[in-house]
Design a protein around this motif. Structure first.
Motif, PDB file in Angstrom:
ATOM      1  N   ALA A 201      39.348  41.399  43.342  1.00 51.80           N
ATOM      2  CA  ALA A 201      39.160  42.376  42.285  1.00 51.80           C
ATOM      3  C   ALA A 201      38.347  41.794  40.947  1.00 51.80           C
ATOM      4  CB  ALA A 201      40.422  43.089  41.751  1.00 51.80           C
ATOM      5  N   GLU A 202      38.790  40.434  40.606  1.00 54.45           N
ATOM      6  CA  GLU A 202      38.149  39.647  39.631  1.00 54.45           C
ATOM      7  C   GLU A 202      36.653  39.434  39.760  1.00 54.45           C
ATOM      8  OE1 GLU A 202      38.852  35.521  37.342  1.00 54.45           O
ATOM      9  OE2 GLU A 202      40.254  35.872  38.920  1.00 54.45           O
ATOM     10  N   LEU A 203      36.438  39.074  40.973  1.00 50.65           N
ATOM     11  CA  LEU A 203      35.026  38.739  41.211  1.00 50.65           C
ATOM     12  C   LEU A 203      34.214  39.796  41.251  1.00 50.65           C
ATOM     13  CD1 LEU A 203      33.059  36.437  42.118  1.00 50.65           C
ATOM     14  CD2 LEU A 203      33.609  36.844  44.416  1.00 50.65           C
ATOM     15  N   ARG A 204      34.885  41.181  41.694  1.00 44.76           N
ATOM     16  CA  ARG A 204      34.041  42.455  41.605  1.00 44.76           C
ATOM     17  C   ARG A 204      33.658  42.742  40.014  1.00 44.76           C
ATOM     18  NH1 ARG A 204      37.796  45.651  45.655  1.00 44.76           N
ATOM     19  NH2 ARG A 204      36.904  45.262  47.651  1.00 44.76           N
ATOM     20  N   GLY A 205      34.648  42.524  39.239  1.00 46.97           N
ATOM     21  CA  GLY A 205      34.415  42.849  37.809  1.00 46.97           C
ATOM     22  C   GLY A 205      33.465  42.122  37.336  1.00 46.97           C
ATOM     23  N   ILE A 206      33.583  40.695  37.718  1.00 49.15           N
ATOM     24  CA  ILE A 206      32.323  39.867  36.945  1.00 49.15           C
ATOM     25  C   ILE A 206      30.987  40.099  37.431  1.00 49.15           C
ATOM     26  CG2 ILE A 206      31.630  37.323  37.233  1.00 49.15           C
ATOM     27  CD1 ILE A 206      34.594  36.528  37.352  1.00 49.15           C
ATOM     28  N   MET A 207      30.944  40.529  38.696  1.00 53.47           N
ATOM     29  CA  MET A 207      29.640  40.884  39.208  1.00 53.47           C
ATOM     30  C   MET A 207      29.204  42.062  38.686  1.00 53.47           C
ATOM     31  SD  MET A 207      30.124  39.539  43.126  1.00 53.47           S
ATOM     32  CE  MET A 207      28.615  40.155  43.678  1.00 53.47           C
ATOM     33  N   ALA A 208      30.081  43.117  38.152  1.00 53.98           N
ATOM     34  CA  ALA A 208      29.778  44.343  37.856  1.00 53.98           C
ATOM     35  C   ALA A 208      28.878  44.190  36.517  1.00 53.98           C
ATOM     36  CB  ALA A 208      30.916  45.562  37.731  1.00 53.98           C
ATOM     37  N   ARG A 209      29.041  43.182  35.870  1.00 50.48           N
ATOM     38  CA  ARG A 209      28.544  42.890  34.479  1.00 50.48           C
ATOM     39  C   ARG A 209      27.074  43.201  34.580  1.00 50.48           C
ATOM     40  NH1 ARG A 209      32.412  37.916  32.633  1.00 50.48           N
ATOM     41  NH2 ARG A 209      33.930  39.097  31.719  1.00 50.48           N
ATOM     42  N   PHE A 210      26.282  42.647  35.888  1.00 53.15           N
ATOM     43  CA  PHE A 210      24.906  42.770  36.039  1.00 53.15           C
ATOM     44  C   PHE A 210      24.268  43.952  36.584  1.00 53.15           C
ATOM     45  CE2 PHE A 210      26.785  38.515  36.253  1.00 53.15           C
ATOM     46  CZ  PHE A 210      26.335  37.680  35.277  1.00 53.15           C
ATOM     47  N   ALA A 211      25.178  44.812  37.242  1.00 54.89           N
ATOM     48  CA  ALA A 211      25.012  46.024  37.683  1.00 54.89           C
ATOM     49  C   ALA A 211      23.944  46.962  36.797  1.00 54.89           C
ATOM     50  CB  ALA A 211      25.857  46.954  38.481  1.00 54.89           C
TER      51      ALA A 211
END
Length: 218
Positions: A201-211
């Motif tokens: 979940a943490e990694l998804r949240g980090i990656m969502a910053r670039f979407a």
């Protein structure tokens, strides 16, 4: 200034993003074959057998979106996945495979450096390190390569369910020390497990910053 850890809103955005459609759409074996750079990309790099396919599958909630080769080092192409039209995930060929010839390893480095240095929409590289075995010489070489390419990378430890809490803490300190010596390294290390969903979940949240915002695309 962007915080290191994702906020509650970013965690929720990451959940929504990765709950949406994600499909393979392109495979490139040479730089000349890359698809148009029409959205931000996050690339996954790591040694062969680091668990790259498992992490991509865990992030997207799919069992076989990314497939591991039965022979380490066999996959030679960049595989592109479309995440809801808002972000592209790029599965890079594994490195550090022991049976590969020197010429094959050098060709991998040339091709990957050309991609890393020349891809204008590459937002970040997720550098996967096996939490059980720690850093290898090939990992350190790739960190140097990423510095030279001036691409921000974030180290993610895989297979951390196999470690005790104390062993994991020691491994994180080891990797954090390495990250501090690289200008292109993002300072925060994420510990993950595709088996227990630790850190997913943490990694998804980090990656969502670039979407791209959901409203920008139909």
């Amino acid at each position: 200034m962007q915080t290191v850890l994702p906020s509650e809103d970013e965690l929720e955005e990451g959940r929504k993003l990765f709950a949406g459609p994600c499909d393979f759409f392109f495979g490139a074996q040479a730089i000349e074959q890359l698809p148009p750079p029409d959205r931000a990309e996050i690339a996954f790099a790591g040694r062969s057998n680091v668990g790259k396919s498992s992490i991509i599958n865990a992030l997207t909630g799919r069992k076989a979106l990314a497939r591991a080769s039965s022979e380490p080092g066999r996959t030679k192409q960049l595989n592109f996945f479309n995440l809801g039209g808002r972000l592209s995930l790029v599965d890079m060929p594994g490195y550090g495979f022991a049976k590969a010839s020197k010429a094959v390893k050098e060709d991998w480095q040339r091709t990957m450096f050309a991609y890393l240095r020349g891809r204008p929409n590459l937002a970040r590289v997720i550098l996967l390190i096996d939490g059980r075995v720690g850093l290898k010489a090939s990992d350190k070489e790739v960190c140097d390569l990423l510095d030279k390419a001036a691409v921000v990378f974030q180290i993610v430890l895989t297979k951390c369910d196999a470690l005790s809490a104390s062993a994991l803490g020691g491994r994180q300190k080891e990797v954090e020390a390495l990250a501090r010596t690289h200008a292109a390294a993002f300072p925060h290390i994420v510990a993950t497990s595709s088996t227990t969903s630790l850190g997913i979940a943490e990694l998804r949240g980090i990656m969502a910053r670039f979407a791209e915002p959901a409203s920008d695309r139909s």
